[in-house]
Design an enzyme around this catalytic site. Structure first.
Site, short mmCIF file in Angstrom:
data_model
loop_
_atom_site.label_atom_id
_atom_site.label_comp_id
_atom_site.label_asym_id
_atom_site.label_seq_id
_atom_site.Cartn_x
_atom_site.Cartn_y
_atom_site.Cartn_z
N ASN A 323 0.86 -1.19 0.00
CA ASN A 323 0.00 0.00 0.00
C ASN A 323 0.89 1.23 0.00
O ASN A 323 1.27 1.72 1.07
CB ASN A 323 -0.90 0.04 1.25
N HIS A 395 -1.25 -9.03 -4.23
CA HIS A 395 -0.76 -8.89 -2.85
C HIS A 395 -1.32 -9.95 -1.91
O HIS A 395 -0.88 -10.03 -0.76
CB HIS A 395 -1.08 -7.50 -2.30
#
Length: 472
Positions: A323, A395
């Site tokens: 992120n 991810h």
């Protein structure tokens, strides 16, 4: 919205006003979001309206609905062409990421110590909402040192070894952090949380290398079949959440002055070069450093338990965020551009030869760490040349059920029992937390990883099997 399949692992959302570029989704049909329950594909199209966006608005195979950007979204904006930065393109848990450590211990040797090991890790790893952490910072000045120095500051203070920094993205700290852009409220929320997991999908997991797909790359990473590992997944806690909240509000107010309109207020943004853009990037970098220090302190806690109970240390394979917004150069030598690359629920995957890689990994590419859902396998991947999405990949598994849906479907006690029956020891912070993270609430991580590989986003290196979970 029409989704056109361009290849077995790639779908296109055609560009329609006010989109500035098309949308691209890397997936196979069974991984595509349910459009009736998940509007993440609408978010892919919305992101395509951002000023300065280049090439496409991308979505990874684990894509699902998020705040503004979808989780699993990647977008790059051209800074020289008025490109913007959007806090929604990073998310609330700034620099949430994963680190993987290896033990000089074989899976066959773990059975004799797994229960005392988990009993030691349980109290050593603070988790859940609110305060409670390994590192009790003295004052704002010491927190500012963490915000500037990240893992580097933690190691300087004795919480790790110099090699940790060699195997940490950015050498352990993002440059240009500006603690002055972090509000007092964010400071209050972060002061007592350095060295804690938090809640939700965060965890510390004891694993073993269950399968090796690429022997030479695995060896370069320090991985071998049967080796015991520890994976840590957490981020910037309440500090990062507050920074996102604060700067979304600032940017929302500033957009009319920049002549910017977006189809969703959650895409609030400002030009990278503007005062608002620079303030956010400074605060974001500070939160990223907080997250790296957070994982560094949890590493120290895990090392102490492993040394005491199992008689082995833990070596860092790599620490990588999923992120973050980064200023990067992309393109050929004669036509490279400085871009602001947003990766939200997406991992940077640098190819072999990249200058930002540690010298001992430069020939094989960057380690990419992909956690599965609780009780399923996790994966180690590596970056590859020719990645079509600004050197980005997936991810994780990606949610398919909300936390509320999960808790209505199962009890936490049942989840723990099911995992125990499969030989996975679980130490949860609450029954509700275990229910929220039931494995069936997520996509099949093996399918997500295979779609990522098939789309040319990464290479498979190893699969890791869970043996014990400390859950936030």
């Amino acid at each position: 919205m029409e989704l056109v399949q361009e290849s077995p692992y790639r779908f296109r959302i055609d560009q329609e006003a006010p989109m500035r570029v098309p949308g691209v989704v890397f997936a196979v049909p069974e991984l595509l979001p349910d459009v009736g329950a998940d509007r993440s594909l609408d978010q892919v199209a919305n992101v395509a309206t951002l000023p300065g966006i280049v090439d496409a608005s991308y979505a990874m195979p684990d894509v699902h609905w998020g705040y503004g950007f979808p989780i699993g979204g990647v977008a790059a904006t051209d800074i020289a062409a008025g490109g913007v930065v959007s806090p929604g393109g990073v998310g609330f848990d700034i620099s949430c990421g994963v680190r993987l450590l290896t033990a000089e211990l074989d899976r066959s040797e773990l059975a004799r110590v797994i229960e005392p090991l988990m009993d030691g890790l349980d109290p050593a790893v603070p988790r859940g909402m609110g305060r409670g952490a390994v590192w009790h910072l003295a004052d704002r000045a010491e927190l500012d040192a963490v915000l500037r120095g990240g893992s580097r500051y933690a190691v300087e203070r004795g919480h790790g070894v110099p090699r940790d920094l060699d195997r940490c993205e950015d050498g352990g700290a993002v440059a240009d952090a500006d603690p002055a852009q972090v509000s007092d409220r964010a400071v209050q929320r972060g002061q007592g949380q350095v060295g804690s997991l938090g809640s939700g999908n965060h965890f510390l997991e004891v694993q073993a290398v269950d399968e090796v797909y690429d022997e030479s790359v695995a060896a370069a990473f320090g991985l071998r079949l049967g080796q015991v590992c520890v994976m840590i997944h957490c981020g910037s806690r309440g500090l990062g959440h507050q920074i996102c909240t604060d700067h979304v509000r600032i940017m929302e107010k500033s957009m009319p002055g920049h002549g910017i309109q977006v189809p969703d207020r959650q895409l609030a943004c400002a030009p990278v070069t503007s005062p608002q853009g620079q303030a956010y990037l400074g605060a974001m970098a500070a939160a990223a450093n907080y997250a790296r220090a957070n994982r560094q302190l949890l590493t120290e806690s895990a090392r102490q338990v492993f040394t005491r109970v199992a008689g082995t240390g833990l070596d860092l394979v790599y620490d990588v965020s999923h992120n973050l917004a980064r200023i990067e150069e992309h393109g050929s030598d004669g036509d490279s551009r400085q871009l602001c690359v947003h990766r939200k629920g997406a991992t940077r995957a640098l190819p072999p030869g990249h200058a930002d890689l540690p010298a001992d990994l430069r020939d094989v590419g960057q380690p990419v760490l992909i956690p599965g859902s609780m009780g399923t396998g996790s994966y180690v991947l590596s970056g590859v040349a020719g990645n079509p999405a600004f050197a980005s990949t997936c991810h994780g598994a990606g949610r398919t059920r909300s936390r509320g849906q999960a808790t209505r479907a199962v009890r936490g006690q049942d989840v723990r029992g099911q995992l125990a029956a499969r030989g996975i020891a679980v130490r949860g912070a609450s029954w509700k937390g275990l229910a929220e993270e039931m494995p069936d609430a997520y996509k099949d991580v093996a399918a997500v990883v295979e779609a990522s590989r098939g789309a040319g986003l990464c290479r498979l290196v190893a699969r890791l099997a869970p043996l014990g979970v400390v859950k936030g």
